[in-house]
Design an enzyme around this catalytic site. Sequence first.
Site, PDB file in Angstrom:
ATOM      1  N   ASP A  11     -11.652  -2.821  14.462  1.00  0.00           N
ATOM      2  CA  ASP A  11     -10.942  -2.792  13.182  1.00  0.00           C
ATOM      3  C   ASP A  11     -11.249  -1.474  12.460  1.00  0.00           C
ATOM      4  O   ASP A  11     -12.104  -0.709  12.894  1.00  0.00           O
ATOM      5  CB  ASP A  11     -11.418  -4.003  12.360  1.00  0.00           C
ATOM      6  N   GLU A  37      -8.504   3.567  11.765  1.00  0.00           N
ATOM      7  CA  GLU A  37      -7.435   4.563  11.474  1.00  0.00           C
ATOM      8  C   GLU A  37      -7.969   5.987  11.410  1.00  0.00           C
ATOM      9  O   GLU A  37      -7.200   6.907  11.617  1.00  0.00           O
ATOM     10  CB  GLU A  37      -6.735   4.206  10.158  1.00  0.00           C
ATOM     11  N   ASP A  80      -3.121  -6.229   8.003  1.00  0.00           N
ATOM     12  CA  ASP A  80      -3.249  -7.136   6.862  1.00  0.00           C
ATOM     13  C   ASP A  80      -1.911  -7.441   6.202  1.00  0.00           C
ATOM     14  O   ASP A  80      -1.530  -6.860   5.179  1.00  0.00           O
ATOM     15  CB  ASP A  80      -4.230  -6.534   5.849  1.00  0.00           C
TER      16      ASP A  80
END
Length: 776
Positions: free
Chosen positions: A381, A384, A456
């Site tokens: 997770d 990015e 999300d």
Amino acid sequence: MRILNDNKLMLEGDENTLITFLGENVVNFKIYRRLEPKYRVIDTESLRKVKVYISKRDDRIFAGDGRINITYNLKKRAFKLSCNNIDFCAHNVILSNKKYFIHIMWKNEYVYGLGERAVKFNRRGLRLRLLNMDPSVYRANDDPLYLNIPFLLMIGENFSYGFFLNTIRESIFDLCHNNDDKIVVESHGLEVNYYIIFGRSPIDVIREYTKLVGRAPLPPLWALGYHQSRAPFPPIFSIKMIIGGYRNEENVLKIAEEFRKRKIPCDVIYLDIDYMDGFKPFTWHPKRFKNYRSMLKKLNRMGFKVVTIIDPYIKYEPQSPMFRKYLEKNFFVKRDDKIFIGYGWPGKTVFPDFTREEVREWWAQLHKDLLESGVSGIWNDMNEPTFNVRLFGKKDLSRVRFYAGSLDEFRNIYANLMAIATWNAFKLFKKNKRPYILSRSGYAGIQKYAAVWTGDNISNWSHLRLSISMILSLGLCGLPFVGADIGGWAKIVAKKPYFARCTPELFARWIQLGIFYPLCRSHSMIFSQEPWVFGRDVENIAKKYIRLRYRLIPYIYSLFWEHTQNGMPIMRPLFLYYPEDDRSHRDDEFLLGPFMLIAPVLEKGSRSRVVYLPRQVWYDYWSMKKYEGGVISVKAPLDTIPIFIRSGAIIPTQPILNYIGERMVDVTLEIYPGNGSFTLYEDDGITIDSKYSLTKIINYMRGDKWNAMIERRRGEYNPRRKLYVYFRGIEEAEKILVNNKNIRPIELRRDGFIIDIGDNTKDIKINLSSIKLLDK
Ligand code: GLC
């Protein structure tokens, strides 16, 4: 222009142009002042080589391999590409201010691609930026998001073509936004590198494109089951405030027991950040997960696999000897010459520089305990990467850099590099077992290492709908193993509306749809979203559909195998099969594989659905009512999602299991009236080098005869199962012959019958004669 070798042409000038013809309708253009290989995603020279011919007339140069031909206009400095006499791509390239601009003429209606986006499915009219970012909960039309892919699929009137920009750097795609008949691609740097892929149909383009960037390997079979996850409240204040997640061993075991007790199939349980000690990756909470090894053993015995989250950082703890040991390695992202300190869930954190191979090796080693103590998958997770968990504040990211180059140059590829490191961990600690990695961010090629989910999302109806086009787009861009958080993740939204809550109705509709996502995972923040929390009725609906998912596993697994062969996604837009039918260009229906058309209910309170069926025969999966295509309206009470089966379909199914591998199961081929073919793929479902077995099935009807041919299975794997054939949509047959012997069905159903065909170590021919089809 001169030929360098068989398939390469060179055009020299202020900018050099190197054109490479790569068999099967693919041409690569490199236009450069300086070659910049480190910014490329791929360097593919290995496709079948072709021989190029070249000629010159006036101010035009003609070059080609006989199929694809390029005309270069020397005056206008413009390229025209044609294939089989179809002119399909006119473009030119301009260098201005250290940026290349590719101008592509595009008058047609449809442009798809660019990866994961919450904008309209057909991108025509938009201007989109490709830079991976954490939107920290997104809403419709927020852009860009976590995962970008510089691939366009363009669909014209009698052809399709693909455009792949071969760079890892930020780029901007203007898709007929500023200019109605032009696409302008802006690429940074002194080299612009792109591939143009011609196809008669979009399916051809996807096949060639995925050959270039690579396809997803087969996942472990258990990963096709149902996944359950829950997140804690964002840890802003103190640990005591955390509510919601699976926060201790008892809690996790209780969830697992509930699934078994209620007989709702489930294979995977996720541990979100609160399994860790202060959210520090590669730790377990010393109290709440004191006996994690025995917890993992228990779960494994119950048939559950556990996936743990790992974020890409190490907590900044100058006092800790462990941290100082890590620090000595000097393996972290820098700002100027110092280690950059950003914010992750634990507060101050430092970030591994995955652009260095030794860092990837070190990171792989850190997984030893997790993978050896019984964790089966790793969830990457915040990759990015998110250097600034917003709740803590904002760090200045200017001058942040990797060993390989600046943040902006390398951030798009960070998640892929992290996934490679994680993949290496599986190689080290799980030997021959297939890795399961779930990644939030990614770039072209991420499918070779990880499944992805759409981050999300919000628990509301617009996100239910959005999930379809987001997954379809990722599929077109080469990522087959994709899901969205079923039920929606966010319940509290930073921007208006502030609150969202999955209602029983929304959950019922979402689970009906979500069982057709290639990755079927329910995940939510704070409020639990297990199938039973919305009351008995919704629990029964969830159970019905999760069980349907398990019945479809042999079909879905074969579709994953098909992806390895031709790059096709699992969830498919209708237009892949009907590109010339305008009404098939839609995002409210899709196909699962070639045969199942799913038309989910996407509106609150709705109990019916208007469905578009492309022109041909379809059967309502529930009632077997026959349709000839067109716009229809069907009833859709809360426990029903409209499903239509294409005529001639062959859908391999299995009995319901609590979890995959619970016991050996037989396979039933559900066959529908019409003509079709399918290949059933089987293997051990777990090892990388498993032997496999392929069974080709052909279904055809002639007049009042219905025949099926089940070929002898090929390959060395022995699936040790029996095969049954369920002919659906038939009232009676005068005779049933199996390899010319008269047989009787072993079971009669309202809408057909089942026959036992034993094993298929030999070819099996089934002939039904004087049949009467159901007339509905
Ligand atoms: C990120 C992830 C989400 C996860 C949360 C806590 O927001 O996208 O899925 O639950 O972090 O780890």
